[in-house]
Scaffold this motif. Structure first.
Motif, PDB file in Angstrom:
ATOM      1  N   PHE A 228      -9.670  -4.146  25.941  1.00 33.87           N
ATOM      2  CA  PHE A 228      -8.344  -4.498  26.464  1.00 33.87           C
ATOM      3  C   PHE A 228      -7.659  -5.498  25.529  1.00 33.87           C
ATOM      4  CE2 PHE A 228     -10.466  -2.881  30.256  1.00 33.87           C
ATOM      5  CZ  PHE A 228      -9.487  -2.026  30.740  1.00 33.87           C
ATOM      6  N   ARG A 229      -8.449  -6.359  24.863  1.00 28.20           N
ATOM      7  CA  ARG A 229      -7.837  -7.304  23.930  1.00 28.20           C
ATOM      8  C   ARG A 229      -7.221  -6.556  22.748  1.00 28.20           C
ATOM      9  NH1 ARG A 229      -8.356 -12.644  23.528  1.00 28.20           N
ATOM     10  NH2 ARG A 229     -10.362 -12.765  24.608  1.00 28.20           N
ATOM     11  N   ASP A 230      -7.973  -5.559  22.223  1.00 30.98           N
ATOM     12  CA  ASP A 230      -7.405  -4.733  21.150  1.00 30.98           C
ATOM     13  C   ASP A 230      -6.054  -4.176  21.585  1.00 30.98           C
ATOM     14  OD1 ASP A 230      -9.762  -5.022  19.720  1.00 30.98           O
ATOM     15  OD2 ASP A 230     -10.618  -3.111  20.396  1.00 30.98           O
ATOM     16  N   LEU A 231      -6.052  -3.618  22.779  1.00 32.87           N
ATOM     17  CA  LEU A 231      -4.879  -2.895  23.253  1.00 32.87           C
ATOM     18  C   LEU A 231      -3.690  -3.833  23.495  1.00 32.87           C
ATOM     19  CD1 LEU A 231      -4.032  -0.035  24.054  1.00 32.87           C
ATOM     20  CD2 LEU A 231      -4.763  -0.539  26.381  1.00 32.87           C
ATOM     21  N   LEU A 232      -3.954  -4.972  24.109  1.00 30.79           N
ATOM     22  CA  LEU A 232      -2.851  -5.864  24.458  1.00 30.79           C
ATOM     23  C   LEU A 232      -2.381  -6.702  23.272  1.00 30.79           C
ATOM     24  CD1 LEU A 232      -3.364  -4.884  27.248  1.00 30.79           C
ATOM     25  CD2 LEU A 232      -3.484  -7.230  28.084  1.00 30.79           C
ATOM     26  N   TYR A 233      -3.321  -7.062  22.382  1.00 29.78           N
ATOM     27  CA  TYR A 233      -2.957  -7.992  21.307  1.00 29.78           C
ATOM     28  C   TYR A 233      -2.986  -7.381  19.909  1.00 29.78           C
ATOM     29  CZ  TYR A 233      -3.082 -11.729  24.756  1.00 29.78           C
ATOM     30  OH  TYR A 233      -2.815 -12.517  25.843  1.00 29.78           O
TER      31      TYR A 233
ATOM     32  N   PHE B 212      -1.279  -1.815  18.399  1.00 28.66           N
ATOM     33  CA  PHE B 212      -0.990  -1.510  19.797  1.00 28.66           C
ATOM     34  C   PHE B 212       0.166  -2.393  20.293  1.00 28.66           C
ATOM     35  CE2 PHE B 212      -5.558  -0.366  19.311  1.00 28.66           C
ATOM     36  CZ  PHE B 212      -5.439   0.999  19.542  1.00 28.66           C
ATOM     37  N   CYS B 213      -0.081  -3.203  21.292  1.00 26.34           N
ATOM     38  CA  CYS B 213       1.036  -3.879  21.977  1.00 26.34           C
ATOM     39  C   CYS B 213       1.485  -5.188  21.336  1.00 26.34           C
ATOM     40  CB  CYS B 213       0.671  -4.129  23.432  1.00 26.34           C
ATOM     41  SG  CYS B 213       0.399  -2.594  24.330  1.00 26.34           S
ATOM     42  N   GLN B 214       0.731  -5.719  20.407  1.00 19.09           N
ATOM     43  CA  GLN B 214       1.127  -6.899  19.628  1.00 19.09           C
ATOM     44  C   GLN B 214       1.369  -8.151  20.466  1.00 19.09           C
ATOM     45  OE1 GLN B 214       4.420  -5.480  17.249  1.00 19.09           O
ATOM     46  NE2 GLN B 214       3.078  -4.207  15.979  1.00 19.09           N
ATOM     47  N   GLY B 215       0.662  -8.267  21.566  1.00 17.20           N
ATOM     48  CA  GLY B 215       0.709  -9.516  22.320  1.00 17.20           C
ATOM     49  C   GLY B 215       1.721  -9.522  23.452  1.00 17.20           C
ATOM     50  N   ILE B 216       1.743 -10.671  24.140  1.00 21.21           N
ATOM     51  CA  ILE B 216       2.601 -10.829  25.311  1.00 21.21           C
ATOM     52  C   ILE B 216       4.014 -11.180  24.849  1.00 21.21           C
ATOM     53  CG2 ILE B 216       2.842 -12.040  27.522  1.00 21.21           C
ATOM     54  CD1 ILE B 216       0.211 -10.376  27.175  1.00 21.21           C
ATOM     55  N   ARG B 217       5.003 -10.672  25.565  1.00 19.62           N
ATOM     56  CA  ARG B 217       6.402 -10.897  25.164  1.00 19.62           C
ATOM     57  C   ARG B 217       6.714 -12.394  25.086  1.00 19.62           C
ATOM     58  NH1 ARG B 217      10.078 -10.240  30.688  1.00 19.62           N
ATOM     59  NH2 ARG B 217       8.827 -11.746  31.831  1.00 19.62           N
ATOM     60  N   GLY B 218       7.529 -12.740  24.118  1.00 16.37           N
ATOM     61  CA  GLY B 218       7.956 -14.132  23.960  1.00 16.37           C
ATOM     62  C   GLY B 218       6.826 -15.095  23.662  1.00 16.37           C
ATOM     63  N   GLY B 219       5.666 -14.588  23.217  1.00 16.88           N
ATOM     64  CA  GLY B 219       4.531 -15.460  22.927  1.00 16.88           C
ATOM     65  C   GLY B 219       3.978 -16.164  24.156  1.00 16.88           C
ATOM     66  N   ARG B 220       4.275 -15.624  25.328  1.00 20.80           N
ATOM     67  CA  ARG B 220       3.812 -16.273  26.555  1.00 20.80           C
ATOM     68  C   ARG B 220       2.329 -16.016  26.790  1.00 20.80           C
ATOM     69  NH1 ARG B 220       8.785 -14.085  28.616  1.00 20.80           N
ATOM     70  NH2 ARG B 220      10.358 -15.698  28.774  1.00 20.80           N
ATOM     71  N   GLN B 221       1.796 -16.637  27.851  1.00 17.99           N
ATOM     72  CA  GLN B 221       0.387 -16.473  28.217  1.00 17.99           C
ATOM     73  C   GLN B 221       0.216 -15.277  29.154  1.00 17.99           C
ATOM     74  OE1 GLN B 221      -2.272 -18.451  27.052  1.00 17.99           O
ATOM     75  NE2 GLN B 221      -0.612 -19.040  25.658  1.00 17.99           N
ATOM     76  N   LEU B 222      -0.920 -14.616  28.993  1.00 18.60           N
ATOM     77  CA  LEU B 222      -1.280 -13.536  29.920  1.00 18.60           C
ATOM     78  C   LEU B 222      -1.768 -14.146  31.228  1.00 18.60           C
ATOM     79  CD1 LEU B 222      -2.054 -10.523  30.515  1.00 18.60           C
ATOM     80  CD2 LEU B 222      -4.278 -11.036  29.513  1.00 18.60           C
ATOM     81  N   LYS B 223      -1.279 -13.621  32.334  1.00 17.45           N
ATOM     82  CA  LYS B 223      -1.711 -14.141  33.637  1.00 17.45           C
ATOM     83  C   LYS B 223      -2.751 -13.206  34.263  1.00 17.45           C
ATOM     84  CE  LYS B 223       0.506 -16.325  37.627  1.00 17.45           C
ATOM     85  NZ  LYS B 223       1.836 -16.652  38.183  1.00 17.45           N
TER      86      LYS B 223
END
Lengths: 200, 468
Positions: B275-280, B284-295
């Protein structure tokens, strides 16, 4: 008078013949009838029941289970704004509120000119393109408030008539099985033994 | 955004194996012409050059896991049909509507011939004499593309009588759904195909492979599952299992939606991608929008218990994910960043399942509605502490006993593994409880902060001894 017209009755019989049991055609035939009238009438239900050998009550029972079948006239354009999680995370509620304001109706309502019916929809399988909406089941993706305004204006002015047919018209291309290629449906209890390619 | 304007959401800019999305790069990937020019129907020819039993063995050897949600291997499922009982049918589940899931629609719109070829291979291998392609009613374009492809394939001799001059003959009938999530459950799909209200059937019998459409053996397969078969038959089980892991071979399509920089549909390597590969990951998804934290995130469609950042390093491997308290489901990850209002987010899912309850089982029909109403009250700031307990009590009537959830190191919470026990026939009822339970277990403070704040509002100036 809202029974299936002659052309649609021919189409209905063609569809029925594809199934091992005629009743399987009930949902496709309800779509044909909704395409003809824009909504489902009780006369159409009686007609479909005759065609598939069911009672009107059985066809009505099936009809009312499914969201897409409308038992009353709706607007020429049914606007379904998705509000399930992925769209909600991207501002679907605000988009719905904006649409209500723009159209001057609440969710579930139809504009007085009969052009638009607004509905809150459940997940439309376009979750990466949130917030999304459908007009007569044709998509718009990542819709901003400004885009929604322009889209509704364009629909009202008839600029999108080629792309978005009136409510009831679902697919504009139908399957048509050529007679010389069709295997043909057989009632399940009339089938004896394995199909030919399994025996060899 | 997509890598290709004609395939909304599909992102392909990495060098990964392409099993089912190889033609998405072509604008005309849905035409017979393009399909044939890119190796189309070679899998069917390869299948027809072997016996049905050999094709079945090849599919079994590849362990093509079902992509609809349950993850049951296709070859094994086909083998469950009782010997000597005919006819047998294939019903294709194209009723994609699980919250967060977006892949089957793309496969139908962008590469309908691949699906048709997959259907033909399945029919040949398992002796299925008629195929019904059930497509969700709300997908007008998919209906049109598949109808066009079927018409082309009939005319070209790929479907119908004596396919490619062989003994193999099968009709594929396009069927339109009409809007009902529950119809994605395979026995409800069959009921719907018989012209009835789409309510799941009582179990046992557990598998339509034994008793299905018109009471006959019926294989119900997901669109993506079948779309794997042409590649498998033009290549081999050995090449298929060389991708991914032993227990999760091949690839799978995953839609990532919500608060990521690059939401999209990706074909990932099964089993090894985390899931880290996929989200970050960059591809793939290149991280959370606006550099925010994942909740938090939903790992496998709206029916899957939620994960926290604690679970990011888990791979797309069914056993690992179920031990961690959730499921991979239908390949749908929904991402919530730190700005997310958790109770409100849970409500959007619970409302979905309450709305989609077919009404057959009381715990779901009544329970899901209760969950929705109570949660709505809490989100609106009118809930009481008793409401939070009641949410769990109502949930326990749908799913008695321990309910799966993720672990949280920070809060000292241990995982409860998937699955749950249930008092309903199908998964709609439990799914209404999933978001409530996950949110309440992992983010209870957010609910408590929402509870009603009582303020003394005197009705009049009256006091006890003021009767003079």
């Amino acid at each position: 008078m809202s029974r299936l017209n002659d052309a649609n009755e021919v189409l209905a019989k063609e569809i029925i013949a594809r199934y091992p049991k005629p009743r399987s055609a009930i949902i496709p035939l309800l779509h044909v009838s909704q395409q003809q009238n824009g909504y489902i009438t009780h006369e159409a239900i009686a007609h479909i029941a005759e065609l598939v050998g069911a009672t009107s009550a059985e066809v009505l029972g099936t009809c009312t289970f499914y969201e897409m079948f409308k038992m009353h006239p709706v607007g020429k354009y049914l606007i379904n704004i998705c509000s399930t999680m992925s769209c909600a995370l991207m501002g679907a509620e605000q988009l719905i509120e904006h649409a209500e304001h723009k159209l001057g109706i609440k969710v579930g309502g139809t504009t007085p000119d009969g052009l638009f019916t607004l509905e809150r929809a459940e997940c439309q399988a376009a979750c990466t393109e949130a917030p999304c909406l459908q007009a007569n089941y044709r998509y718009r993706y990542r819709v901003t408030h400004e885009q929604l305004d322009r889209f509704l204006d364009d629909l009202a002015e008839g600029l999108l008539d080629g792309e978005i047919p009136p409510h009831g018209v679902l697919a504009q291309v139908r399957q048509s099985i050529p007679v010389d290629r069709a295997v043909g449906a057989v009632p399940p209890d009339d089938v004896e033994g394995a199909p030919r390619w399994m025996a060899t | 955004m997509s890598s290709y304007p004609w395939a909304p959401g599909f992102i392909d800019d990495a060098h990964r194996p392409r099993i089912v999305t190889s033609r998405f790069q072509y604008e005309d990937g849905y035409t017979l012409e393009r399909y044939l020019a890119t190796g189309g129907y070679a899998g069917l020819r390869s299948a027809l050059s072997r016996t049905s039993a050999q094709v079945l063995d090849e599919v079994k050897a590849a362990t093509v896991l079902g992509r609809g949600g349950a993850g049951f291997p296709a070859g094994t499922k086909w083998g469950l049909t009782p010997a000597g009982v005919w006819p047998r049918y294939l019903v294709v589940n194209g009723d994609e509507s699980e919250p967060g899931t977006y892949k089957d629609r793309l496969l139908m719109e962008r590469d309908p011939h691949q699906l048709i070829e997959g259907c033909l291979i399945a029919c040949y291998a398992a002796g299925l004499s008629q195929c019904f392609l059930y497509i969700r009613g709300e997908m007008a374009l998919a209906q049109e593309r598949v109808a066009t492809a079927l018409n082309e394939a009939y005319a070209a001799g790929y479907i119908g009588r004596s396919i490619l001059g062989s003994h193999f003959s099968v009709d594929i009938v396009l069927h339109w759904g009409a809007g009902a999530y529950v119809v994605g459950e395979e026995t409800a799909l069959i009921e719907s195909l018989e012209g009835n209200r789409g309510m799941p059937r009582l179990k046992p019998p557990y598998f339509p492979a034994a008793v299905g459409l018109y009471g006959k053996p019926t294989i119900v397969n997901n669109v993506e599952t079948l779309a794997n078969l042409p590649w498998l038959l033009t290549h081999s089980a050995a090449e298929y299992t060389a991708i991914g892991t032993e227990t999760s071979p091949g690839t799978r399509m995953v839609a990532v939606s919500g608060h990521v920089r690059r939401p999209g549909v990706y074909e990932i390597i099964n089993g090894t991608t985390t899931f880290r590969d996929l989200l970050y990951g960059d591809e793939f998804c290149q991280g959370i929008r606006g550099g925010r934290q994942l909740k938090a995130f939903v790992p496998g469609g709206g029916s899957a218990p939620w994960f926290l950042p604690d679970q990011l390093d888990l791979p797309f491997e069914a056993k690992v994910v179920s031990a961690a308290g959730s499921m991979l489901g239908s390949g749908a990850v929904i991402v919530m960043d730190e700005t997310t209002d958790i109770p409100a987010a849970a409500l959007t899912l619970t409302r979905f399942y309450a709305h989609e309850s077919c009404g057959k089982c009381v715990p779901c029909r009544e329970g899901a509605t209760w969950l929705e109403r109570i949660l709505e009250r809490v989100v609106a700031g009118r809930g009481t502490a008793r409401d939070l307990d009641q949410l769990l009590e109502v949930g326990a009537t749908i799913c008695p006993g321990a309910f799966p959830h993720a672990s949280s190191a920070g809060q000292g919470i241990e995982a409860v593994p998937f699955p749950y026990r249930m008092t309903t026939i199908c998964f709609v009822g439990p799914s209404a409880y999933v978001p409530v339970h996950s949110a309440l277990t992992l983010f209870r403070d957010e609910f408590e902060a929402r509870l009603i704040k009582r303020k003394l509002i005197p009705v009049s100036a009256g006091v006890a001894d003021d009767h003079g």
